[in-house]
Design an enzyme around this catalytic site. Structure first.
Site, PDB file in Angstrom:
ATOM      1  N   CYS A 169       0.727  -1.216  -0.114  1.00 53.19           N
ATOM      2  CA  CYS A 169      -0.022   0.006  -0.196  1.00 53.19           C
ATOM      3  C   CYS A 169       0.797   1.402   0.250  1.00 53.19           C
ATOM      4  CB  CYS A 169      -1.028   0.119   1.157  1.00 53.19           C
ATOM      5  SG  CYS A 169      -0.363  -0.893   2.547  1.00 53.19           S
ATOM      6  N   HIS A 209      -2.552   6.257   4.154  1.00 53.44           N
ATOM      7  CA  HIS A 209      -1.019   6.351   4.462  1.00 53.44           C
ATOM      8  C   HIS A 209      -0.628   7.793   3.628  1.00 53.44           C
ATOM      9  CE1 HIS A 209      -1.127   2.386   5.766  1.00 53.44           C
ATOM     10  NE2 HIS A 209      -0.429   1.893   4.825  1.00 53.44           N
TER      11      HIS A 209
HETATM   12  N1  LIG Z   1      -4.691  -3.404   4.834  1.00 57.44           N
HETATM   13  C1  LIG Z   1      -4.055  -2.733   3.996  1.00 57.44           C
HETATM   14  O1  LIG Z   1      -3.846  -1.656   4.010  1.00 57.44           O
HETATM   15  C2  LIG Z   1      -3.445  -3.476   2.688  1.00 57.44           C
HETATM   16  C3  LIG Z   1      -2.865  -2.744   1.806  1.00 57.44           C
HETATM   17  C4  LIG Z   1      -2.177  -3.717   0.778  1.00 57.44           C
HETATM   18  C5  LIG Z   1      -2.153  -5.014   0.727  1.00 57.44           C
HETATM   19  N2  LIG Z   1      -2.854  -5.710   1.851  1.00 57.44           N
HETATM   20  C6  LIG Z   1      -2.756  -7.061   1.829  1.00 57.44           C
HETATM   21  O2  LIG Z   1      -4.060  -7.591   1.529  1.00 57.44           O
HETATM   22  C7  LIG Z   1      -3.996  -8.778   2.234  1.00 57.44           C
HETATM   23  C8  LIG Z   1      -5.328  -8.821   3.115  1.00 57.44           C
HETATM   24  O3  LIG Z   1      -5.015  -7.692   4.023  1.00 57.44           O
HETATM   25  P1  LIG Z   1      -6.119  -7.074   5.369  1.00 57.44           P
HETATM   26  O4  LIG Z   1      -5.724  -5.910   5.590  1.00 57.44           O
HETATM   27  O5  LIG Z   1      -7.531  -7.260   4.569  1.00 57.44           O
HETATM   28  O6  LIG Z   1      -6.300  -8.388   6.501  1.00 57.44           O
HETATM   29  P2  LIG Z   1      -7.404  -8.789   7.363  1.00 57.44           P
HETATM   30  O7  LIG Z   1      -8.374  -7.766   7.624  1.00 57.44           O
HETATM   31  O8  LIG Z   1      -6.808  -9.436   8.527  1.00 57.44           O
HETATM   32  O9  LIG Z   1      -8.185  -9.869   6.639  1.00 57.44           O
HETATM   33  C9  LIG Z   1      -7.441 -11.212   6.165  1.00 57.44           C
HETATM   34  C10 LIG Z   1      -8.602 -11.948   5.441  1.00 57.44           C
HETATM   35  O10 LIG Z   1      -7.843 -13.361   5.254  1.00 57.44           O
HETATM   36  C11 LIG Z   1      -8.558 -14.252   5.601  1.00 57.44           C
HETATM   37  N3  LIG Z   1      -8.027 -15.497   6.301  1.00 57.44           N
HETATM   38  C12 LIG Z   1      -6.798 -15.441   7.269  1.00 57.44           C
HETATM   39  N4  LIG Z   1      -6.421 -16.817   7.262  1.00 57.44           N
HETATM   40  C13 LIG Z   1      -6.991 -17.296   6.546  1.00 57.44           C
HETATM   41  C14 LIG Z   1      -6.896 -18.802   6.248  1.00 57.44           C
HETATM   42  N5  LIG Z   1      -6.093 -19.570   6.892  1.00 57.44           N
HETATM   43  N6  LIG Z   1      -7.719 -19.408   5.088  1.00 57.44           N
HETATM   44  C15 LIG Z   1      -8.449 -18.659   4.438  1.00 57.44           C
HETATM   45  N7  LIG Z   1      -8.756 -17.250   4.685  1.00 57.44           N
HETATM   46  C16 LIG Z   1      -7.872 -16.654   5.683  1.00 57.44           C
HETATM   47  C17 LIG Z   1      -9.542 -13.810   6.796  1.00 57.44           C
HETATM   48  O11 LIG Z   1     -10.695 -14.573   6.819  1.00 57.44           O
HETATM   49  P3  LIG Z   1     -11.435 -14.725   8.216  1.00 57.44           P
HETATM   50  O12 LIG Z   1     -12.318 -13.376   8.379  1.00 57.44           O
HETATM   51  O13 LIG Z   1     -12.189 -16.032   7.999  1.00 57.44           O
HETATM   52  O14 LIG Z   1     -10.443 -14.860   9.367  1.00 57.44           O
HETATM   53  C18 LIG Z   1      -9.855 -12.449   6.161  1.00 57.44           C
HETATM   54  O15 LIG Z   1     -10.766 -12.416   5.187  1.00 57.44           O
HETATM   55  C19 LIG Z   1      -2.685  -9.029   3.156  1.00 57.44           C
HETATM   56  O16 LIG Z   1      -1.947  -9.891   2.437  1.00 57.44           O
HETATM   57  C20 LIG Z   1      -2.339  -7.520   3.104  1.00 57.44           C
HETATM   58  O17 LIG Z   1      -0.917  -7.750   3.210  1.00 57.44           O
HETATM   59  C21 LIG Z   1      -3.476  -5.008   2.737  1.00 57.44           C
END
Ligand SMILES: NC(=O)c1ccc[n+]([C@@H]2O[C@H](COP(=O)([O-])OP(=O)(O)OC[C@H]3O[C@@H](n4cnc5c(N)ncnc54)[C@H](OP(=O)(O)O)[C@@H]3O)[C@@H](O)[C@H]2O)c1
Length: 354
Positions: free
Chosen positions: A131, A258
């Site tokens: 991001c 950010h």
């Molecule tokens: N947040 C940001 O600003 C941002 C920006 C760029 C990229 N990213 C990337 O985007 C991705 C998601 O980030 P997020 O911020 O949305 O994280 P998050 O809010 O923690 O959400 C994680 C997601 O992954 C699922 N998950 C976790 N463990 C799992 C498993 N073992 N099997 C299947 N599903 C699973 C969760 O499902 P449950 O709800 O069922 O646990 C949830 O839907 C990451 O790779 C992160 O690095 C994030």
């Protein structure tokens, strides 16, 4: 192809997944089936995509049957295991984790810089940059095209939601705890007296009323993974393998958005007026630069916005061919969901034309 493509959001219950659902709903007419996937914990939950209510499926190999494009919004280690499973089934995967980004056979795509890269994907995988990098790229790509970017020094001010659901909830919980005390600790400002060790996750220290100069994990020589991502991913997307980058990444008590302070040096002479002209016309960039009237980018104004905002543009006083500026982007939009929606659009048009 003659039919509408089917799309999956894998990680649909996360903070990025929830924005993905909103963005897919806004272009619902482009897609056939929309499938929602998360962990077994969330299986059976019913979530909205616009007017539709869709039941979440647990991640397994079968959820990819019949899917054309899958957006992966999962933790790194889960993506590492499951992206190849989906790709082996012929699904075009757009992955937001850090796992595949630097693989030379996986394009790292930002529409404003290298849209053509989305069409060459030997492994069937496209990576979405992190991001912080994505917030910079539209501005850097435009300036590079006109002035030749040679080096940059970046300091980030990153929101809690960059750490997902857990990060956002931690900031709110810490803020509520502090709001409940009349005075902070024995002396004003003693946040540690109020926020004990139980408030250290996931940032390693309290974030409310604080800043934490560590984003990501520790790497060699004192660098963090986030700082190395800014360097390596910017080089790859911009096609500038020798770009000199210094980066310090800092977490701040902001919910979404950010911000980054950038010092950039160019091969050619550059003035503020020229930078305004270039950035005012640049794809994915909103010029927000009337500082005397308090008009400059701020994270609170970035929430939900597409693209990135840039302002506070100044010519460096002591460095030739250099600019100082401030860039902001909603980390969940251009920093994550919006960028992968834009990449999917490139792939969808390609597949539909085939
Ligand atoms: N947040 C940001 O600003 C941002 C920006 C760029 C990229 N990213 C990337 O985007 C991705 C998601 O980030 P997020 O911020 O949305 O994280 P998050 O809010 O923690 O959400 C994680 C997601 O992954 C699922 N998950 C976790 N463990 C799992 C498993 N073992 N099997 C299947 N599903 C699973 C969760 O499902 P449950 O709800 O069922 O646990 C949830 O839907 C990451 O790779 C992160 O690095 C994030």
């Amino acid at each position: 192809m003659g039919r509408k493509l089917n799309v999956a959001i894998v990680g649909a219950t996360g903070v990025v997944g929830s924005i993905m659902r909103r963005l897919i709903a806004a272009e619902r007419g482009n897609w056939g089936e929309v499938r929602l996937v998360a962990s077994a914990r969330s299986a059976g939950k019913r979530l909205e995509v616009g007017d539709e209510v869709i039941t979440v499926r647990a991640l397994d190999a079968d959820v990819f049957d019949g899917i054309d494009i899958a957006h992966f919004d999962l933790p790194d280690e889960v993506s590492a295991e499951w992206v190849p499973v989906a790709a082996a089934k012929g699904v075009v995967v757009i992955d937001k984790s850090g796992h595949f980004r630097m693989d030379p056979e996986v394009p790292l795509v930002c529409r404003e810089a290298n849209p053509e890269a989305a069409l060459v994907r030997p492994k069937g995988i496209i990576a979405n940059a992190n991001c912080t990098t994505l917030a910079l790229i539209p501005t850097l790509a435009a300036l590079n095209a006109h002035f030749g970017l040679q080096s940059m020094s970046v300091a980030s001010y990153q929101a809690a939601s960059g750490s997902g659901k857990e990060g956002l909830e931690a900031l709110y919980a810490q803020s509520q705890k502090i709001a409940g005390v009349d005075r902070i600790g024995t002396e004003d400002g003693d946040v540690r007296a109020v926020l004990g060790e139980e408030f250290h996750a996931p940032f390693g220290a309290p974030l409310a009323f604080n800043v934490v100069p560590k984003v990501g994990g520790w790497k060699e020589d004192g660098w963090t993974s986030e700082e190395l991502k800014v360097r390596n991913e910017s080089r790859k997307i911009l096609g500038l393998p020798d770009l000199k980058v210094a980066s310090t990444c800092v977490r701040v008590p902001v919910a979404v958005g950010h911000s980054q302070v950038v010092h950039a040096t160019f091969a050619n002479e550059v003035t503020v007026a020229e930078a305004h002209r270039v950035l005012g016309a640049a794809d994915g960039v909103e010029l927000v630069d009337d500082p005397e009237n308090m008009v400059f980018p701020m994270p609170i104004d970035s929430v939900g916005k597409g693209g990135t905002q840039v302002g506070r543009i100044r010519q460096s006083i002591d460095f030739p061919n250099s600019l100082e500026f401030f860039v902001v982007a909603d980390n969940l939009m251009k920093g994550a969901a919006l960028n992968s929606i834009e990449t999917a659009d490139l792939v969808r048009r390609e597949l539909e034309a085939a």
